[in-house]
Enzyme design. Structure first.
Site, PDB file in Angstrom:
ATOM      1  CG  ASP A  30      -9.206   2.510  -0.139  1.00 31.39           C
ATOM      2  OD1 ASP A  30      -9.025   1.362  -0.475  1.00 31.39           O
ATOM      3  OD2 ASP A  30      -8.893   3.488   0.454  1.00 31.39           O
ATOM      4  CB  CYS A  43      -2.923  -1.279  -2.454  1.00 29.28           C
ATOM      5  SG  CYS A  43      -4.361  -0.459  -1.697  1.00 29.28           S
ATOM      6  CG  ASP A  96      -2.031   0.848   0.968  1.00 31.85           C
ATOM      7  OD1 ASP A  96      -2.413   1.560   0.245  1.00 31.85           O
ATOM      8  OD2 ASP A  96      -3.334   0.318   1.576  1.00 31.85           O
TER       9      ASP A  96
HETATM   10  C1  GLA Z   1      -5.609   1.725   2.121  1.00 34.32           C
HETATM   11  C2  GLA Z   1      -5.922   0.628   1.463  1.00 34.32           C
HETATM   12  C3  GLA Z   1      -7.334  -0.342   1.869  1.00 34.32           C
HETATM   13  C4  GLA Z   1      -6.574  -0.701   3.405  1.00 34.32           C
HETATM   14  C5  GLA Z   1      -6.245   0.449   4.114  1.00 34.32           C
HETATM   15  C6  GLA Z   1      -5.602   0.230   5.408  1.00 34.32           C
HETATM   16  O1  GLA Z   1      -6.616   2.762   2.287  1.00 34.32           O
HETATM   17  O2  GLA Z   1      -6.517   0.956   0.226  1.00 34.32           O
HETATM   18  O3  GLA Z   1      -7.691  -1.354   1.371  1.00 34.32           O
HETATM   19  O4  GLA Z   1      -5.583  -1.489   3.148  1.00 34.32           O
HETATM   20  O5  GLA Z   1      -5.294   1.322   3.352  1.00 34.32           O
HETATM   21  O6  GLA Z   1      -4.911   1.084   6.279  1.00 34.32           O
END
Ligand code: GLA
Length: 721
Positions: free
Chosen positions: A539, A517, A470
């Site tokens: 998200d 991500c 991420d």
């Molecule tokens: C981001 C990702 C989510 C999740 C959160 C966790 O927003 O896109 O899918 O993993 O972080 O903090």
């Protein structure tokens, strides 16, 4: 041979199955002639000759002004007042360059760019040009992908002169299309509403899609399409341009006074200034140029084929993807051994094959205010450590995956306390925070090396099969304590650091599946796809929103590149209530998974999970390898519809979604695409001719409810008629 140089008229012909790309050497400079539908090799220079205007300086009396020419890689200061592709500042303060043809070669095999994603490929044309004044050597690379309607370009600038220079701008590509009656399409959005399709007429002046956020961004994807005004999914000329780059970028389309459209792009010059010392070279990221004579649908299919065949890790490109249960929307930060064990146990027998432990598993991470950087398990939450979670997964017949955010650090972390100088900041400014966190200085090789070590240990010690990588904020200050006065190199060097880490981890752990991500789809780009075969698309997991987001994303990226999960209802982002069947239907047109607490489901829904996994198993080949046909755009009307057809046209998956119910509505008729008109297809126990499906179409009920979907699989029955 796909690339040919005609010595007589000094013209380069790059030819694909369906397209030609032609330019020539004229008065020592490269002049673009044609990019479009395939034509036989012939002299087409007439299209460029004879353009004239006033207020257009020339390098010698009687010569044509570069301001009216169609250029292959335009320079600054020699009479072309449009956007230059390259801009430098020399030691004497001069900025003018004039690159003259020196030589060219046609390579059988393409070489990899050092430290940056590169499409695999073959025949490559390299043209070397030289600027006499400053001794700069410019190499233009063109790799042709004959079956995908694509040319991939990049540039290398070498300082062969006697003094250092500053590069202020260096595009990966530039192309001049001698027409201005075009529409432009970009993919715009923001967090939880990524890649909305926006189309309008291209007009005089400059249209730019760009990011200055240090990442390719939720807001404007590094993609632009230009097309005929009457082009649609099936007809008309369409050009697609996409950068293989994850950092701050810019792609501009400029219409000039004489009706030439110049498209060019690369690293965003706003946060870029590179000191090129004598003897050094600078390599740009790659840019993909795709042509289609059959509308936007074919343009997208060209991108999809190209990326699956030549960009995405071949070990995974066509391999069945893990069906994931991710725990983020089940628990957010609020879980422990017990709740995880229960969730994992519940997944047993559903067919879900991988459990991904999302954010919150490491020390200090009870909210998003702390913990990033310290990648050690929180034994208060998980008394058996990650090993126990992995054991639970094995017992339930699943693999174990984990969430990380390696580029970030919380102020409240051991890492920050030990290395406050490893964050992106100016020493005399309090750095801005995003989601309470700071960004690690990936322009500093020590920082990257440290993260390499920590994450490698984490993966080695915990039997991890899946990593969700991420990146949850954009960069500010753009200063590196390590680079100091060279901090204008930071934005690009940061991304090179990200690539170095991704390269190291994916090469060291070839059996680990990596998902990209960035707060959803904030770094959904071709460069990330090189390392990560799929990316968390958004998200926003709401089925209706996903219809829009996945539709837009498919303009450039294949279905298999998009992670999409069935999530809880009401939806956590939009509070919308959608049928379970709509959520699974939308999550069938991507790399599927689940993002909901299985313990909170009705019995019917629990059965539905298993049914979806079984169904997906039967169609996953289509998602991995098939041809996408967009039928109805959710951006344009009350329905969304698309289908994906196997290359041999023997199988297809179709979806129709109604946005809002209407009383006494019209009966929607949808004409299918991409089938074989001579085949007979079976669906739901009924036979249809391919010709009927594509010409008569299918009629659907007029009383579909809000967000209701119809999902159909077509399989060929019997021989050709
Ligand atoms: C981001 C990702 C989510 C999740 C959160 C966790 O927003 O896109 O899918 O993993 O972080 O903090």
């Amino acid at each position: 041979m796909a690339i040919h140089f005609n010595e007589r008229n000094k013209t380069f012909y790059i030819g694909g199955k369906d397209f030609s790309y032609i330019f020539r050497i004229k008065d020592g400079r490269l002049q673009h002639l044609f990019f479009g539908k395939r034509i036989k090799e012939q002299d087409v220079s007439y299209i460029a000759d004879g353009r004239k205007t006033e207020f257009a300086p020339t390098v010698s009396d009687g010569a044509e002004s570069s301001d009216v020419l169609t250029q292959e890689y335009p320079v600054y200061g020699r009479g072309d007042y449009r956007e230059p592709a390259v801009l430098i500042t020399a030691a004497d303060g001069g900025r003018t360059t004039d690159f003259i043809y020196r030589s060219h070669s046609i390579l059988k095999n393409k070489s990899k760019i050092s430290g940056m994603p590169t499409l695999r490929g073959g025949e490559t044309l390299v043209i070397e040009l030289q600027d006499e004044l400053y001794g700069l050597i410019l190499s233009l690379y063109y790799t042709v992908y004959e079956d995908c309607g694509a040319v991939v370009r990049r540039v290398v600038l070498k300082n062969g002169g006697k003094s250092d220079v500053i590069i202020n701008k260096i595009n990966s590509f530039s192309v001049d299309i001698p027409r201005c009656d075009l529409d432009k399409i970009c993919l715009q959005g923001g967090w939880a509403k990524e890649r909305g399709v926006e189309r309008s007429a291209l007009t005089h002046g400059i249209f730019e899609v760009s990011s200055t956020r240090g990442s390719s961004s939720h807001h404007l994807n590094p993609f632009i399409a230009l097309c005929d005004k009457n082009a649609d999914e099936n007809v008309g000329e369409a050009y697609g341009f996409n950068l293989v780059y994850s950092g701050s970028f810019s792609v501009k389309a400029q219409v000039d006074q004489l009706g030439i459209t110049r498209v060019g792009g690369g690293i965003n010059e706003k946060d870029f200034r590179w000191a090129l010392k004598v003897g050094e070279s600078f390599e740009t990221p790659e840019a993909v140029l795709v042509y289609s004579a059959e509308g936007l649908g074919k343009m997208s299919r060209n991108f999809h084929d190209l990326y699956r065949e030549y960009l995405i890790n071949p070990a995974y490109a066509y391999k069945k993807r893990p069906v994931v249960l991710n725990c983020w929307e089940s628990f957010y930060f609020d879980f422990n051994d017990k709740s995880l064990s229960e969730l994992i146990a519940k997944a047993k027998g559903t067919g879900i094959d991988t459990f991904v432990l999302d954010d919150g598993w490491f020390v200090g991470r009870n909210s998003d205010k702390a913990g990033l950087g310290d990648w050690h398990v929180d034994y208060d939450k998980l008394s058996g450590g990650l090993k126990a979670v992995a054991d639970d997964c094995r017992a339930a017949g699943m693999k174990f995956g984990i969430w990380i955010e390696p580029e970030m650090v919380s102020e409240d972390s051991e890492l920050y306390r030990a290395h406050p100088d490893w964050v992106v900041r100016h020493p005399d400014l309090t750095p801005c925070k995003g989601r309470h966190q700071l960004v690690l200085d990936f322009a500093n090789p020590d920082t990257v090396d440290y993260v390499k070590g920590v994450i490698s240990d984490l993966l080695k010690e915990n039997d991890v099969s899946y990593v969700k990588w991420d990146m949850n904020r954009n960069i500010t200050e753009f200063y590196s304590v390590y680079l100091k006065e060279r901090s204008q190199e930071f934005a690009h060097r940061y991304i090179l650091g990200v690539y170095a880490l991704a390269e190291h981890l994916t090469a060291s752990f070839p059996d680990v599946f990596f998902e990209g991500c960035s707060g959803g789809g904030g770094r959904f780009d071709a460069a990330m796809l090189y390392y990560f075969p799929q990316i968390w698309t958004s998200d926003n997991t709401d089925a209706l929103s996903r219809a829009f987001i996945q539709y837009g994303t498919s303009f450039c990226y294949p279905l298999s590149a998009m992670s999409g999960h069935v999530s809880a209802c009401p939806n956590h982002q939009t509070a919308r209530i959608t049928p379970f069947s709509s959520r699974t239907a939308i999550a069938s047109f991507c790399s599927t998974g689940f993002e909901l607490n299985l313990n909170a489901l009705t019995e019917e829904e629990t059965k539905g999970i298993k049914k979806h996994v079984e169904f997906y198993d039967g169609i996953s080949d289509l998602i991995l390898k098939g041809d996408l046909y967009r039928l109805l755009s959710p951006f344009d009307g009350n329905y969304f519809s698309q289908m994906v057809v196997s290359k041999d046209k023997k199988k297809a998956l179709f979806i129709l979604m109604k946005k809002l119910a209407r009383c006494n509505d019209v009966y929607p008729v949808v004409k299918l695409k991409g089938l074989n008109e001579n085949f007979t297809y079976e669906t739901g126990g009924r036979l249809y001719g391919g010709d009927a499906l594509m010409n008569v179409g299918l009629k659907f009920p007029n009383d579909l409810k809000d967000f209701e979907t119809v999902l159909m699989v077509f399989t060929v029955r019997g021989a050709e008629k």
